[in-house]
Design an enzyme around this catalytic site. Structure first.
Site, PDB file in Angstrom:
ATOM      1  N   ASP A 141       0.819  -1.209   0.000  1.00 50.36           N
ATOM      2  CA  ASP A 141       0.000   0.000   0.000  1.00 50.36           C
ATOM      3  C   ASP A 141       0.856   1.264   0.000  1.00 50.36           C
ATOM      4  O   ASP A 141       0.336   2.364  -0.057  1.00 50.36           O
ATOM      5  CB  ASP A 141      -0.929   0.006   1.228  1.00 50.36           C
ATOM      6  N   GLY A 200     -12.183   7.535   4.833  1.00 49.79           N
ATOM      7  CA  GLY A 200     -12.884   6.350   5.303  1.00 49.79           C
ATOM      8  C   GLY A 200     -12.633   6.200   6.791  1.00 49.79           C
ATOM      9  O   GLY A 200     -12.490   7.191   7.507  1.00 49.79           O
ATOM     10  N   ARG A 274     -22.703   8.862   9.488  1.00 45.60           N
ATOM     11  CA  ARG A 274     -24.158   9.021   9.347  1.00 45.60           C
ATOM     12  C   ARG A 274     -24.809   9.350  10.688  1.00 45.60           C
ATOM     13  O   ARG A 274     -25.678  10.233  10.775  1.00 45.60           O
ATOM     14  CB  ARG A 274     -24.759   7.744   8.752  1.00 45.60           C
TER      15      ARG A 274
END
Length: 350
Positions: A141, A200, A274
């Site tokens: 990564d 994220g 949310r």
């Protein structure tokens, strides 16, 4: 070909034909304390039964799900697996076939990035057990950031110590950034100066100049940079020492605190964007504080990357939050009008 992406709070998989055409994507995550699986196939996205109690067990039921959903026929087999690897050190700036030696290397650095390396180790072991005859490649990564200029690699410590102990700003989310850049290149829409915001559970902002990484907010570990879901982001060494002393923490406990009890959870009591947005709309000032702190740190990160490139032609949003939250995208872009970034509201909502 199966691609496995064990994140700090989710498991993502994608299945491809040998010609690299995509068959489907599977995304396992926690929702209301239950594991849910979202299947993306073609233009369709729907939730399917996960039949597991922990996200970490997703790879154990993959083949059953693929067969049940007729994404893999009885006479087809998974022949190769690509596994995302997030780990510091020069060894992990390259891709490696997963074997016992690579497992030992991961075990040796696990304390340095516990959220990701523990997930990678668990996934690697489970995949090797589930698919014993399949070649599994650990995909770095950090590799995308290898071409950063030398001044973007170092901390303000003695170079001999940095070299000897491999304390460098390796950067992460390189696979995500590279995918974004490749998609832009393939569509003929890659301008010279791009800022990629991967938002994220973990968040980073990367400056990409003519397709090359110039700098990124994550450094030695994925806990560096902007505020994240459970990670503190940038945190003073002196403040960490005070926290360690006052709470009587050892090194491992301090690391656990900053990685799992910081960020949005630490400030707002939840790592679910949310939920925080709903609470904020209901007048919860703590939720508002958590969200505005998050956005503020992203703004600072974007600003530093724009300065690193002396300008910006395009801002890209990716990652679970970057892709899903039109509200956060709106609030982030709303602060960048002085750079002539104006939001298309309809496109953002769509």
């Amino acid at each position: 070909i199966l691609v496995a992406n064990p994140g700090s709070s989710s498991r993502k998989y994608a299945l491809y034909h040998d010609d690299l055409s995509e068959i489907a994507q599977l995304h396992f995550e926690l929702a209301d304390h239950h594991v849910v699986c979202t299947l993306h196939s073609g233009d369709e996205a729907r939730q399917i039964p996960a039949d597991i109690e922990k996200v970490e067990d997703a790879s154990q039921v993959l083949t059953d799900i693929l067969l049940r959903e007729k994404l893999l026929s009885g006479d087809e087999q998974i022949e190769r697996i690509g596994l995302r690897v997030v780990a510091p050190g020069s060894f992990f700036t390259k891709d490696h076939t997963i074997n016992d030696d690579v497992i030992r290397e991961l075990e040796s650095v696990e304390p340095l990035a516990p959220l990701h390396i523990a997930a990678t180790l668990h996934e690697a072991r489970t995949l090797r057990q589930t698919y014993p005859n399949v070649r599994i490649v650990g995909v770095s990564d950090s590799a995308f950031h290898l071409k950063k200029p030398n001044y973007a690699w170092n901390y303000g410590i003695k170079l001999e110590d940095a070299d000897r102990f491999e304390i460098k700003r390796y950067g992460y989310h390189g696979i995500s950034v590279a995918a974004s850049i490749n998609a832009l290149w393939s569509s003929g829409k890659l301008p010279p100066k791009v800022v990629v915001c991967h938002l994220g559970s973990g968040s980073s902002v990367t400056a990409v100049f003519h397709g090359r990484s110039i700098d990124t907010t994550m450094g030695f570990s994925p806990n560096e940079g902007a505020l994240m879901a459970t990670r503190s982001g940038n945190f003073s060494v002196d403040a960490a020492r005070v926290l360690k002393d006052k709470l009587q923490l050892d090194d491992a406990a301090l690391d656990h605190y900053l990685n799992t009890q910081g960020g949005l959870v630490g400030i707002g009591g939840s790592n679910d964007i949310r939920e925080l947005i709903e609470r904020e709309a209901d007048g919860d000032h703590i939720a508002h504080l958590a969200l505005t702190t998050l956005i503020h740190t992203i703004h600072k990160a974007i600003g530093s990357m724009i300065v690193a490139m002396n300008g910006c032609d395009l801002i890209v949003f990716t990652g679970t939050v970057g892709e899903r939250s039109s509200i956060l995208r709106k609030r982030i872009i709303g602060h960048l009008e002085f750079l002539d970034f104006i939001l298309d509201g309809e496109a953002n909502e769509a």
